[in-house]
Design a protein around this motif. Structure first.
Motif, PDB file in Angstrom:
ATOM      1  N   VAL A 127       0.847  -1.192   0.000  1.00 53.50           N
ATOM      2  CA  VAL A 127       0.000   0.000   0.000  1.00 53.50           C
ATOM      3  C   VAL A 127       0.882   1.241   0.000  1.00 53.50           C
ATOM      4  CG1 VAL A 127      -1.863  -1.151   1.260  1.00 53.50           C
ATOM      5  CG2 VAL A 127      -0.119   0.126   2.536  1.00 53.50           C
ATOM      6  N   GLU A 128       0.264   2.375  -0.308  1.00 53.29           N
ATOM      7  CA  GLU A 128       0.940   3.668  -0.232  1.00 53.29           C
ATOM      8  C   GLU A 128       0.180   4.538   0.759  1.00 53.29           C
ATOM      9  OE1 GLU A 128       2.780   6.433  -3.587  1.00 53.29           O
ATOM     10  OE2 GLU A 128       0.614   6.777  -3.376  1.00 53.29           O
ATOM     11  N   ALA A 129       0.938   5.173   1.668  1.00 57.17           N
ATOM     12  CA  ALA A 129       0.309   6.035   2.672  1.00 57.17           C
ATOM     13  C   ALA A 129       1.333   7.048   3.154  1.00 57.17           C
ATOM     14  CB  ALA A 129      -0.222   5.207   3.834  1.00 57.17           C
ATOM     15  N   GLU A 130       0.855   8.066   3.869  1.00 57.87           N
ATOM     16  CA  GLU A 130       1.774   9.045   4.440  1.00 57.87           C
ATOM     17  C   GLU A 130       2.663   8.375   5.478  1.00 57.87           C
ATOM     18  OE1 GLU A 130       0.247  12.677   5.922  1.00 57.87           O
ATOM     19  OE2 GLU A 130      -0.950  13.111   4.135  1.00 57.87           O
ATOM     20  N   ALA A 131       3.918   8.790   5.487  1.00 55.23           N
ATOM     21  CA  ALA A 131       4.898   8.163   6.367  1.00 55.23           C
ATOM     22  C   ALA A 131       4.495   8.218   7.828  1.00 55.23           C
ATOM     23  CB  ALA A 131       6.265   8.822   6.182  1.00 55.23           C
ATOM     24  N   THR A 132       3.811   9.287   8.229  1.00 59.22           N
ATOM     25  CA  THR A 132       3.415   9.430   9.628  1.00 59.22           C
ATOM     26  C   THR A 132       2.015   8.882   9.900  1.00 59.22           C
ATOM     27  OG1 THR A 132       2.692  11.684   9.151  1.00 59.22           O
ATOM     28  CG2 THR A 132       4.905  11.403  10.068  1.00 59.22           C
ATOM     29  N   HIS A 133       1.402   8.268   8.895  1.00 63.17           N
ATOM     30  CA  HIS A 133       0.065   7.692   9.067  1.00 63.17           C
ATOM     31  C   HIS A 133       0.000   6.312   8.409  1.00 63.17           C
ATOM     32  CE1 HIS A 133      -0.705  11.946   9.834  1.00 63.17           C
ATOM     33  NE2 HIS A 133      -1.767  11.564  10.513  1.00 63.17           N
ATOM     34  N   LEU A 134       0.994   5.492   8.681  1.00 55.44           N
ATOM     35  CA  LEU A 134       1.030   4.167   8.081  1.00 55.44           C
ATOM     36  C   LEU A 134       0.117   3.207   8.843  1.00 55.44           C
ATOM     37  CD1 LEU A 134       4.868   3.760   7.440  1.00 55.44           C
ATOM     38  CD2 LEU A 134       3.096   4.365   5.787  1.00 55.44           C
TER      39      LEU A 134
END
Length: 203
Positions: A127-134
């Motif tokens: 998956v792809e997500a914000e680094a601070t919201h994995l």
């Protein structure tokens, strides 16, 4: 969601297997921080604190390297073959708001139809997500699914801000009825034949 863990780090000046072994004897873990086109930074991290921090997949660390902070995502963990202690870490530098690609586990919820069995074919997905919201996982609801069903990636429940990086028609799990091993008649026939064979041997 990833929790930021702040860890003190010291720059590493000695390299090689001997230096790495000495570092581990001193309760420190060698690590390398790379990314964003910058030169890799070789550091030593406190063993106990770091081991606790990387128990969860895709751990996000804030390294305090001589007063300069580096936010980094754990990309690879090398463990001792027997002791399973952490021997080395590869860390990827990330920035707040930056999107990164990670593999997360598939969490199954619900029960399939009575008599059916679930076969989970993909234990993790990219998956792809914000680094601070994995996310730690994505959810697959299998409640009431019948034998013969193929459950696809498109049916995964993704946290807000998370994008799936595999084809939507990828089969995540299948539902089937296990084959019954009916040996009743065969077992009875075998039992009946045994005395006859014994009698023939006696003659």
């Amino acid at each position: 969601m990833s929790d930021l863990v702040k860890i003190p780090a010291e720059l590493r000046s000695d390299f090689g297997k001997g230096a790495a072994r000495q570092a581990r004897r001193d309760h420190k873990i060698p690590a390398v921080v790379y990314g964003h086109g910058a030169e890799p930074i070789h550091v030593l991290l406190p063993s106990q604190q770091t081991t606790l921090a990387v128990r969860h997949s895709n751990a996000l660390l804030v390294l305090d390297v001589e007063g300069e902070e580096h936010m980094a995502l754990v990309k690879d963990i090398q463990r001792h073959a027997l002791k399973q202690t952490v021997d080395h870490l590869d860390l990827l530098t990330v920035r707040k708001g930056e999107k990164v690609t990670v593999d997360v586990s598939v969490h199954v919820e619900g029960e399939v139809a009575p008599g059916a069995v679930l076969d989970l074919e993909q234990f993790t997905v990219s998956v792809e997500a914000e680094a601070t919201h994995l996310p730690e996982s994505v959810t697959l609801n299998v409640e009431g699914r019948e034998a013969g069903d193929n459950i696809l990636a498109s049916e995964l429940a993704l946290p807000k801000g998370t994008s799936l990086l595999i084809d939507a028609d990828t089969v995540i799990a299948t539902v089937y009825v296990p084959a019954a091993a009916d040996l009743g008649e065969e077992g009875e026939a075998g039992s009946a034949e045994a005395p006859a064979a014994s009698a023939a041997s006696a003659e």
